[in-house]
Design a protein around this motif. Structure first.
Motif, short mmCIF file in Angstrom:
data_model
loop_
_atom_site.label_atom_id
_atom_site.label_comp_id
_atom_site.label_asym_id
_atom_site.label_seq_id
_atom_site.Cartn_x
_atom_site.Cartn_y
_atom_site.Cartn_z
N UNK A 48 0.83 -1.20 0.00
CA UNK A 48 0.00 0.00 0.00
C UNK A 48 0.87 1.25 0.00
N UNK A 49 1.96 1.23 0.74
CA UNK A 49 2.87 2.37 0.78
C UNK A 49 3.52 2.59 -0.57
N UNK A 50 3.94 1.51 -1.22
CA UNK A 50 4.55 1.62 -2.55
C UNK A 50 3.53 2.16 -3.55
N UNK A 51 2.32 1.65 -3.50
CA UNK A 51 1.26 2.10 -4.41
C UNK A 51 0.97 3.58 -4.17
N UNK A 52 0.90 3.98 -2.89
CA UNK A 52 0.63 5.37 -2.55
C UNK A 52 1.71 6.28 -3.14
N UNK A 53 2.98 5.91 -2.99
CA UNK A 53 4.06 6.74 -3.50
C UNK A 53 4.08 6.77 -5.03
N UNK A 54 3.71 5.67 -5.66
CA UNK A 54 3.62 5.66 -7.12
C UNK A 54 2.50 6.58 -7.59
N UNK A 55 1.36 6.54 -6.89
CA UNK A 55 0.25 7.42 -7.25
C UNK A 55 0.64 8.89 -7.07
N UNK A 56 1.33 9.17 -5.98
CA UNK A 56 1.77 10.53 -5.72
C UNK A 56 2.74 11.01 -6.80
N UNK A 57 3.65 10.14 -7.20
CA UNK A 57 4.60 10.47 -8.26
C UNK A 57 3.86 10.73 -9.58
N UNK A 58 2.90 9.87 -9.88
CA UNK A 58 2.11 10.05 -11.11
C UNK A 58 1.34 11.37 -11.06
N UNK A 59 0.79 11.70 -9.88
CA UNK A 59 0.05 12.95 -9.71
C UNK A 59 0.97 14.14 -10.01
N UNK A 60 2.18 14.10 -9.47
CA UNK A 60 3.15 15.19 -9.72
C UNK A 60 3.51 15.29 -11.19
N UNK A 61 3.72 14.13 -11.83
CA UNK A 61 4.05 14.13 -13.26
C UNK A 61 2.93 14.71 -14.10
N UNK A 93 -5.79 13.77 -13.21
CA UNK A 93 -5.30 14.31 -11.94
C UNK A 93 -6.38 14.22 -10.87
N UNK A 94 -7.61 14.48 -11.24
CA UNK A 94 -8.72 14.37 -10.30
C UNK A 94 -8.88 12.93 -9.82
N UNK A 95 -8.83 11.98 -10.73
CA UNK A 95 -8.93 10.57 -10.36
C UNK A 95 -7.78 10.13 -9.47
N UNK A 96 -6.57 10.56 -9.82
CA UNK A 96 -5.41 10.22 -9.00
C UNK A 96 -5.53 10.84 -7.60
N UNK A 97 -6.00 12.07 -7.54
CA UNK A 97 -6.18 12.74 -6.26
C UNK A 97 -7.17 12.00 -5.38
N UNK A 98 -8.23 11.51 -5.98
CA UNK A 98 -9.23 10.73 -5.20
C UNK A 98 -8.61 9.44 -4.67
N UNK A 99 -7.85 8.76 -5.53
CA UNK A 99 -7.21 7.51 -5.10
C UNK A 99 -6.19 7.76 -4.00
N UNK A 100 -5.44 8.84 -4.12
CA UNK A 100 -4.47 9.19 -3.09
C UNK A 100 -5.18 9.49 -1.78
N UNK A 101 -6.24 10.27 -1.86
CA UNK A 101 -7.00 10.63 -0.66
C UNK A 101 -7.62 9.41 -0.01
#
Length: 105
Positions: A48-61, A93-101
């Protein structure tokens, strides 16, 4: 051990539990329940931590891509293709933000 293997191991225990239940073996059922209660789920937290950081990285990209496209749009204000790409990236970005949240909660 990866999560897929962990999932199969839990399922194996559940199959054994059903087998013990069908054979009326109370002590075996109790043993299996105790093993499942003490099952190590730390691998799930790591994933879950790895997935969270990948999502965060994708969001930034995606944010960086949007900014680059806006800079291009300043040069080519009539370029509808750029506007369409920006719209799609904003949606992503909206979808990624929801998944991150949802991962934080």
């Amino acid at each position: 051990m990866n999560n897929h293997e962990t999932y199969l191991e839990v399922n194996d225990y559940l199959d054994l539990y059903n087998f013990a239940k069908a054979n009326d073996d109370e002590s075996w059922k109790h043993e299996i329940i105790e093993k499942l209660k003490n099952f190590d789920h730390s691998g799930n937290r790591k994933k879950e931590s790895i997935v969270f950081h990948k999502l965060l990285s994708k969001y930034r990209n995606v944010n960086e891509e949007i900014l680059e496209l806006y800079q291009q749009l300043r040069i080519e204000p009539e370029n509808r293709s750029l506007e369409e790409k920006i719209w799609k990236l904003k949606h992503l970005r909206l979808l990624l933000g929801r998944r991150i949240h949802s991962g934080k909660n």
